[in-house]
Each structure stands twice: as C-alpha cells, then as structure tokens.
Write an enzyme that holds these catalytic residues in place. Structure first.
Site, PDB file in Angstrom:
ATOM      1  N   LEU A   1       0.872  -1.180   0.000  1.00 20.63           N
ATOM      2  CA  LEU A   1       0.000   0.000   0.000  1.00 20.63           C
ATOM      3  C   LEU A   1       0.904   1.223   0.000  1.00 20.63           C
ATOM      4  O   LEU A   1       1.868   1.281   0.765  1.00 20.63           O
ATOM      5  CB  LEU A   1      -0.879   0.020   1.261  1.00 20.63           C
ATOM      6  CG  LEU A   1      -2.341  -0.393   1.150  1.00 20.63           C
ATOM      7  CD1 LEU A   1      -2.998  -0.276   2.516  1.00 20.63           C
ATOM      8  CD2 LEU A   1      -3.115   0.418   0.132  1.00 20.63           C
ATOM      9  N   ASP A   2       0.624   2.209  -0.850  1.00 18.29           N
ATOM     10  CA  ASP A   2       1.414   3.433  -0.878  1.00 18.29           C
ATOM     11  C   ASP A   2       1.478   4.054   0.513  1.00 18.29           C
ATOM     12  O   ASP A   2       0.547   3.917   1.315  1.00 18.29           O
ATOM     13  CB  ASP A   2       0.794   4.456  -1.838  1.00 18.29           C
ATOM     14  CG  ASP A   2       0.856   3.999  -3.290  1.00 18.29           C
ATOM     15  OD1 ASP A   2       1.730   3.175  -3.606  1.00 18.29           O
ATOM     16  OD2 ASP A   2       0.038   4.473  -4.096  1.00 18.29           O
ATOM     17  N   SER A   3       2.562   4.771   0.789  1.00 16.22           N
ATOM     18  CA  SER A   3       2.708   5.438   2.094  1.00 16.22           C
ATOM     19  C   SER A   3       1.517   6.345   2.405  1.00 16.22           C
ATOM     20  O   SER A   3       1.046   6.404   3.535  1.00 16.22           O
ATOM     21  CB  SER A   3       3.992   6.273   2.115  1.00 16.22           C
ATOM     22  OG  SER A   3       5.114   5.455   1.941  1.00 16.22           O
TER      23      SER A   3
END
Length: 278
Positions: A74-76
């Site tokens: 998951l993207d930051s």
C-alpha cells in the site's frame, strides 16, 4: 524468589513458541504515512516483545525468530487493509497479490503531480469546470473490464533490483514501464463535488489507482491526482470485519483472526467484470 522466576520463564517460552507455530494469514490496518514494510516491522516488534524477546530486530533478514511478510504494498499515503502472512502463510501471499482488491479513492481534477498523488509536486494545472458528473460516468466505462495500464513512475516496481521510486528520489532517470494488462471488476462514481470526486473500485492484481485517476483526468481534457486512498478489501479480508488496529497487535488477537493454511485456498471468488452496455 525462585518460585516466581520458575513461573515466569515457562510463560515467555510458551508465548514465543506459540508465535513461531503460527501458520496462516490475517489482516491489519495500515495507517496513512508509514510504508507497508515499516508497518510490518512495527507489528513484528510488538509481537516479539510480547513474547519476551529482548531488543527484537524486525528488520533482520537471516535467522529470523518470526517469519512474516505482507501481500501487496500500500502506498505510504494510503491506508486500509494490509494482509500479513506468518510462518507457512507467507507462501500464500502470492494469491493476495493477484487476487481482487477494493478501494475508495478521492481524486482531484485540475492538478497533476509527479507521483500522481497528493505527496508529489504539482507538474500541471488545467481547467476542470467543463467536467460534469455524466462526463465522468461515461468515461469510467472505458476503464472497466480487461484494460491496458501504464504503471506510475513512482512505484514499488523495480529496475536492476531497486525500486523505481527510490531511483527517482536519487535523481536517476527512469523510463516508464510498458502498459500491461489489468482487470477492473467494477468502477463507480460515488460522489462528484468538483474539483473533488470519489470512486469505488474493485480490481485485480497489478492495478494502480493512481494511474487510473491520472488517465481519467487526461481523458476528460484536464488532469487529476489521487488525494486520498483507502483499501477496503483484499482477498477475503475486509477493513470493517478483519483488519486489526495497532492496539490489537497481540498474539491473542492474531490467534482469533488467523486464517490457517489448512482452511483451504484463500484465493477468493473472482467476480466477473461487469459488461458495459453502450
């Protein structure tokens, strides 16, 4: 004194052995900010400390006291469901990467960024006032089903063993990856309050919501980026029912929610892409 010592040691040993005997999958909640790897390390450290391990090093690669991994970065800047494999469950994570996922994404028309989300620098601004709700719903049909998609430059994809996002931050020139086939099972416009809009997305593995929003902006003679992103479902795990929040990162909660390897293939029923009637 000797009695109290003999009572505590078995409890710690038992807890650690229980932890090391876990085999399966469970889901945790990833908050906005840290990387998926950072979140996994915090989880490992919390469980090892609870088990009595002094000064645990969750980043250690060799001779790990706890084998654990996550299925699907998951993207930051994103939050939501992150599926974790423990023990032999790490071998089942590939199904999480290829399986179906659900997202709720808030996009913003009129501004494009280098990362395709709100963490990046604005690279372009264009008018968006001409876009109507009907325009968006009509264009979304072209992004449903089996489509070709170019991944973002800032991504977890690798070149020569290094992530593209890391190479870009170091100042290296990175060429765009070629378009690849991805599947979108369903795609609906939930809210339209220009310049903001909210999409409900169900897709297969390898799909990038940031690329979708960027492509949608271009298709509407404007530009767009992702302002907020939440993964609400990954495989059979949902945000509301299964994701353990940080205060629940204990052996007891993991044991309660663990889907063991013997419970069958976790690869969920893949929904068929909805046919678009034009």
């Amino acid at each position: 004194m000797s009695g109290s010592v003999s009572n505590t040691v078995p409890a710690i040993t038992s807890s650690l052995s229980q932890l090391q005997a876990l085999n399966g999958l469970f889901a945790i909640y990833k908050k906005q900010g840290p990387t998926s790897a950072d979140v996994l390390n915090v989880l490992k450290e919390a469980l090892l400390k609870e088990a009595g391990v002094k000064n645990p090093n969750p980043r250690k690669r060799k001779n790990q006291s706890l084998k654990m991994g996550h299925g699907g970065t998951l993207d930051s800047a994103a939050s939501g469901v992150l599926v974790v494999g423990v023990g032999n469950g790490t071998k089942m994570l590939s199904t999480m990467l290829t399986g179906s996922k659900k997202y709720v994404a808030v996009g913003e028309f009129g501004k494009a960024t280098d990362t395709l989300d709100a963490t990046g620098s604005v690279t372009l601004e264009k008018a968006f006032e001409h876009i109507t709700r009907l325009d968006v719903e009509e264009k979304l049909k072209a992004f449903t089903g089996d489509i070709m998609q170019v991944p973002p430059l800032y991504s977890a994809l690798k070149k020569d063993g290094q992530r593209l996002s890391v190479l870009l931050k170091k100042g290296h020139k990175v060429d765009a990856k070629p378009a690849r086939p991805v599947t979108v099972y369903s795609l609906t416009l939930q809210e339209f309050k220009p310049p903001l809009f909210t999409l409900d997305i169900e897709c297969g593995g390898g799909f990038y919501v940031r690329s979708l929003v960027d492509d949608l902006g271009k298709a509407l003679s404007s530009c767009a980026h992702v302002k907020e992103l939440v993964r609400t479902k990954q495989g059979p795990f949902t945000l509301e029912e299964h994701a353990l929040h940080e205060e629940q990162w204990t052996l007891e909660h993991v044991l309660r929610s663990l889907k063991t390897c013997s419970e069958g293939d976790p690869e969920e029923d893949h929904p068929k892409p909805k046919k678009v009637v034009t």
